[in-house]
Design a protein around this motif. Sequence first.
Motif, PDB file in Angstrom:
ATOM      1  N   GLY A 224       0.784  -1.233   0.000  1.00 43.46           N
ATOM      2  CA  GLY A 224       0.000   0.000   0.000  1.00 43.46           C
ATOM      3  C   GLY A 224       0.809   1.272   0.000  1.00 43.46           C
ATOM      4  N   GLY A 225       2.147   1.168  -0.001  1.00 46.89           N
ATOM      5  CA  GLY A 225       2.982   2.365  -0.081  1.00 46.89           C
ATOM      6  C   GLY A 225       3.776   2.676   1.167  1.00 46.89           C
ATOM      7  N   ALA A 226       3.346   2.168   2.325  1.00 49.10           N
ATOM      8  CA  ALA A 226       4.085   2.351   3.577  1.00 49.10           C
ATOM      9  C   ALA A 226       4.685   1.005   3.973  1.00 49.10           C
ATOM     10  CB  ALA A 226       3.159   2.863   4.678  1.00 49.10           C
ATOM     11  N   ALA A 227       5.998   0.985   4.200  1.00 50.75           N
ATOM     12  CA  ALA A 227       6.689  -0.280   4.421  1.00 50.75           C
ATOM     13  C   ALA A 227       6.991  -0.526   5.897  1.00 50.75           C
ATOM     14  CB  ALA A 227       7.991  -0.318   3.627  1.00 50.75           C
ATOM     15  N   ALA A 228       6.591  -1.704   6.370  1.00 52.84           N
ATOM     16  CA  ALA A 228       7.007  -2.166   7.690  1.00 52.84           C
ATOM     17  C   ALA A 228       8.119  -3.193   7.572  1.00 52.84           C
ATOM     18  CB  ALA A 228       5.827  -2.789   8.443  1.00 52.84           C
ATOM     19  N   TYR A 229       8.185  -3.838   6.405  1.00 53.06           N
ATOM     20  CA  TYR A 229       9.216  -4.847   6.167  1.00 53.06           C
ATOM     21  C   TYR A 229       9.447  -5.004   4.657  1.00 53.06           C
ATOM     22  CZ  TYR A 229       4.959  -6.696   8.522  1.00 53.06           C
ATOM     23  OH  TYR A 229       3.715  -6.852   9.084  1.00 53.06           O
ATOM     24  N   SER A 230      10.669  -5.398   4.327  1.00 54.99           N
ATOM     25  CA  SER A 230      10.987  -5.718   2.944  1.00 54.99           C
ATOM     26  C   SER A 230      10.484  -7.129   2.640  1.00 54.99           C
ATOM     27  CB  SER A 230      12.498  -5.656   2.712  1.00 54.99           C
ATOM     28  OG  SER A 230      13.138  -6.706   3.432  1.00 54.99           O
ATOM     29  N   ARG A 231      10.531  -7.508   1.403  1.00 53.43           N
ATOM     30  CA  ARG A 231      10.098  -8.857   1.018  1.00 53.43           C
ATOM     31  C   ARG A 231      10.977  -9.914   1.689  1.00 53.43           C
ATOM     32  NH1 ARG A 231       6.874 -10.594  -3.199  1.00 53.43           N
ATOM     33  NH2 ARG A 231       7.139 -12.792  -3.766  1.00 53.43           N
ATOM     34  N   SER A 232      12.281  -9.672   1.717  1.00 56.10           N
ATOM     35  CA  SER A 232      13.186 -10.634   2.356  1.00 56.10           C
ATOM     36  C   SER A 232      12.942 -10.679   3.869  1.00 56.10           C
ATOM     37  CB  SER A 232      14.648 -10.294   2.060  1.00 56.10           C
ATOM     38  OG  SER A 232      14.973  -8.999   2.547  1.00 56.10           O
ATOM     39  N   ASP A 233      12.642  -9.527   4.476  1.00 56.49           N
ATOM     40  CA  ASP A 233      12.281  -9.503   5.896  1.00 56.49           C
ATOM     41  C   ASP A 233      11.053 -10.377   6.141  1.00 56.49           C
ATOM     42  OD1 ASP A 233      14.293  -7.744   6.683  1.00 56.49           O
ATOM     43  OD2 ASP A 233      13.028  -5.965   6.431  1.00 56.49           O
ATOM     44  N   ALA A 234      10.058 -10.211   5.291  1.00 58.29           N
ATOM     45  CA  ALA A 234       8.807 -10.951   5.463  1.00 58.29           C
ATOM     46  C   ALA A 234       9.048 -12.455   5.386  1.00 58.29           C
ATOM     47  CB  ALA A 234       7.794 -10.519   4.413  1.00 58.29           C
ATOM     48  N   MET A 235       9.847 -12.885   4.448  1.00 60.17           N
ATOM     49  CA  MET A 235      10.109 -14.328   4.334  1.00 60.17           C
ATOM     50  C   MET A 235      10.857 -14.846   5.556  1.00 60.17           C
ATOM     51  SD  MET A 235      10.759 -15.153   0.292  1.00 60.17           S
ATOM     52  CE  MET A 235      12.057 -13.960  -0.003  1.00 60.17           C
ATOM     53  N   ARG A 236      11.786 -14.050   6.070  1.00 57.77           N
ATOM     54  CA  ARG A 236      12.481 -14.449   7.291  1.00 57.77           C
ATOM     55  C   ARG A 236      11.507 -14.568   8.462  1.00 57.77           C
ATOM     56  NH1 ARG A 236      13.836 -11.194  11.180  1.00 57.77           N
ATOM     57  NH2 ARG A 236      13.773  -9.328   9.822  1.00 57.77           N
ATOM     58  N   LEU A 237      10.577 -13.642   8.545  1.00 54.98           N
ATOM     59  CA  LEU A 237       9.604 -13.662   9.640  1.00 54.98           C
ATOM     60  C   LEU A 237       8.664 -14.860   9.527  1.00 54.98           C
ATOM     61  CD1 LEU A 237       8.889  -9.836   9.699  1.00 54.98           C
ATOM     62  CD2 LEU A 237      10.061 -11.154  11.484  1.00 54.98           C
ATOM     63  N   PHE A 238       8.316 -15.240   8.303  1.00 52.20           N
ATOM     64  CA  PHE A 238       7.540 -16.463   8.106  1.00 52.20           C
ATOM     65  C   PHE A 238       8.288 -17.660   8.683  1.00 52.20           C
ATOM     66  CE2 PHE A 238       4.812 -14.456   4.833  1.00 52.20           C
ATOM     67  CZ  PHE A 238       3.608 -15.088   5.094  1.00 52.20           C
ATOM     68  N   ARG A 239       9.572 -17.764   8.373  1.00 51.49           N
ATOM     69  CA  ARG A 239      10.364 -18.914   8.832  1.00 51.49           C
ATOM     70  C   ARG A 239      10.541 -18.898  10.350  1.00 51.49           C
ATOM     71  NH1 ARG A 239      13.125 -17.612   3.903  1.00 51.49           N
ATOM     72  NH2 ARG A 239      14.626 -16.318   5.035  1.00 51.49           N
ATOM     73  N   GLU A 240      10.759 -17.712  10.926  1.00 53.45           N
ATOM     74  CA  GLU A 240      10.952 -17.625  12.376  1.00 53.45           C
ATOM     75  C   GLU A 240       9.696 -18.046  13.125  1.00 53.45           C
ATOM     76  OE1 GLU A 240      12.252 -13.662  13.207  1.00 53.45           O
ATOM     77  OE2 GLU A 240      14.289 -13.995  12.421  1.00 53.45           O
ATOM     78  N   ALA A 241       8.539 -17.628  12.634  1.00 52.67           N
ATOM     79  CA  ALA A 241       7.290 -18.035  13.279  1.00 52.67           C
ATOM     80  C   ALA A 241       7.098 -19.545  13.150  1.00 52.67           C
ATOM     81  CB  ALA A 241       6.111 -17.287  12.667  1.00 52.67           C
ATOM     82  N   ALA A 242       7.383 -20.074  11.983  1.00 54.26           N
ATOM     83  CA  ALA A 242       7.232 -21.518  11.766  1.00 54.26           C
ATOM     84  C   ALA A 242       8.149 -22.304  12.686  1.00 54.26           C
ATOM     85  CB  ALA A 242       7.520 -21.854  10.308  1.00 54.26           C
ATOM     86  N   ASP A 243       9.364 -21.819  12.858  1.00 58.60           N
ATOM     87  CA  ASP A 243      10.333 -22.520  13.712  1.00 58.60           C
ATOM     88  C   ASP A 243       9.912 -22.538  15.175  1.00 58.60           C
ATOM     89  OD1 ASP A 243      11.907 -23.017  11.511  1.00 58.60           O
ATOM     90  OD2 ASP A 243      13.320 -21.388  11.892  1.00 58.60           O
ATOM     91  N   ALA A 244       9.038 -21.616  15.563  1.00 61.26           N
ATOM     92  CA  ALA A 244       8.587 -21.544  16.956  1.00 61.26           C
ATOM     93  C   ALA A 244       7.547 -22.611  17.283  1.00 61.26           C
ATOM     94  CB  ALA A 244       8.006 -20.162  17.257  1.00 61.26           C
ATOM     95  N   ALA A 245       6.952 -23.201  16.256  1.00 66.46           N
ATOM     96  CA  ALA A 245       5.880 -24.178  16.462  1.00 66.46           C
ATOM     97  C   ALA A 245       6.441 -25.590  16.455  1.00 66.46           C
ATOM     98  CB  ALA A 245       4.825 -24.034  15.373  1.00 66.46           C
TER      99      ALA A 245
END
Length: 340
Positions: A224-245
């Motif tokens: 939407g034009g305002a960035a909280a994370y880059s695409r690479s950040d987002a993929m890392r965050l997906f993996r970190e959450a998955a690793d917690a389960a």
Amino acid sequence: MQITRGKFGGLTALAYEHGVISAVAVDQREWLIKAIAKAHGGDYKTTPIDLTQFKIAVTEVLTKYASGILLDPEYGLPAIPHKNPNAGVLLSYEMSGFDPAVTGRLPRLLPDWSVEKLKQAGADAIKILLYYNPAGKPETNAIKHAFVEQVGAECVQYDAAFFLELVTYDEAAGDPQTIEYARAKPDHVTRSMRECSQPKYAVDVLKVEVPVNLTFVEGTRAFGGAAAYSRSDAMRLFREAADAASKPFIYLSAGVSDEVFVETLELAAEAGTNFSGVLCGRAGWQAGVPAFVSGGPAAFTAWLADQGVREIIARNAILATGATPWWTVYGTRDSIEVVS
């Protein structure tokens, strides 16, 4: 890894033969009541018949392409005979929403239901929803932890598969659609998945939010034009959450459009996340509410058979290559010992 016969049967019923879950959620009550009334306009009062007819249509059409269906026992039970015989049934055990007059978004069970009664009504598995802030007040979270433990123990007693839906929130971070909450969300989702994977809860599958808000991910179609994370950040965050389960987990659609949910699943798959499927609710049918209101169940059924089917087929195509079997966290299916 040992799994009891009832729990294994429930998980098997709600997944495809290869272990991936592609289920449809239509256990919404308060939200659906308001959506139908809004589409009517004026002071229309949504009726129980409206809700049941809506749920029957979704079940009849979409379970032809799904591994399971999530319904509520208040309005959804008449839909069960209309499902694809190969689709499993997941029934909600909680009351819809939370009492705004009570702080902490505390969960509430349907007072006239039990795990035993839900199984007798046709449930292959039991689901509860928990609004959870891992950084919330310790006394509030202690109540929620005990609540999940109690439901987990009841599911163990009656040998029922237990799906726990986690919806995070943080009143200090504000509205969940803001960039402020988008920055807090990955930590909240990750900590929630880690907490609720603990054996004391006896959860079999976690139904979770994705850890990012795609609107704030640079480089996505939904950006939407305002960035909280880059695409690479987002993929890392997906993996970190998955690793917690340490339990199998599937993604919920959280009310986003189908286009956004599909792109979210694409990003999760690109990140190599070991999610085991989806339990997709509003993303799969909310755009058809106007058709239901203007033309009744027949018009809504036609909408589902067209757009609803195209959307679930698109999601299934991503799951076919991007999702992993629910038993992956335990090894292989052959490594699971089913016990009485």
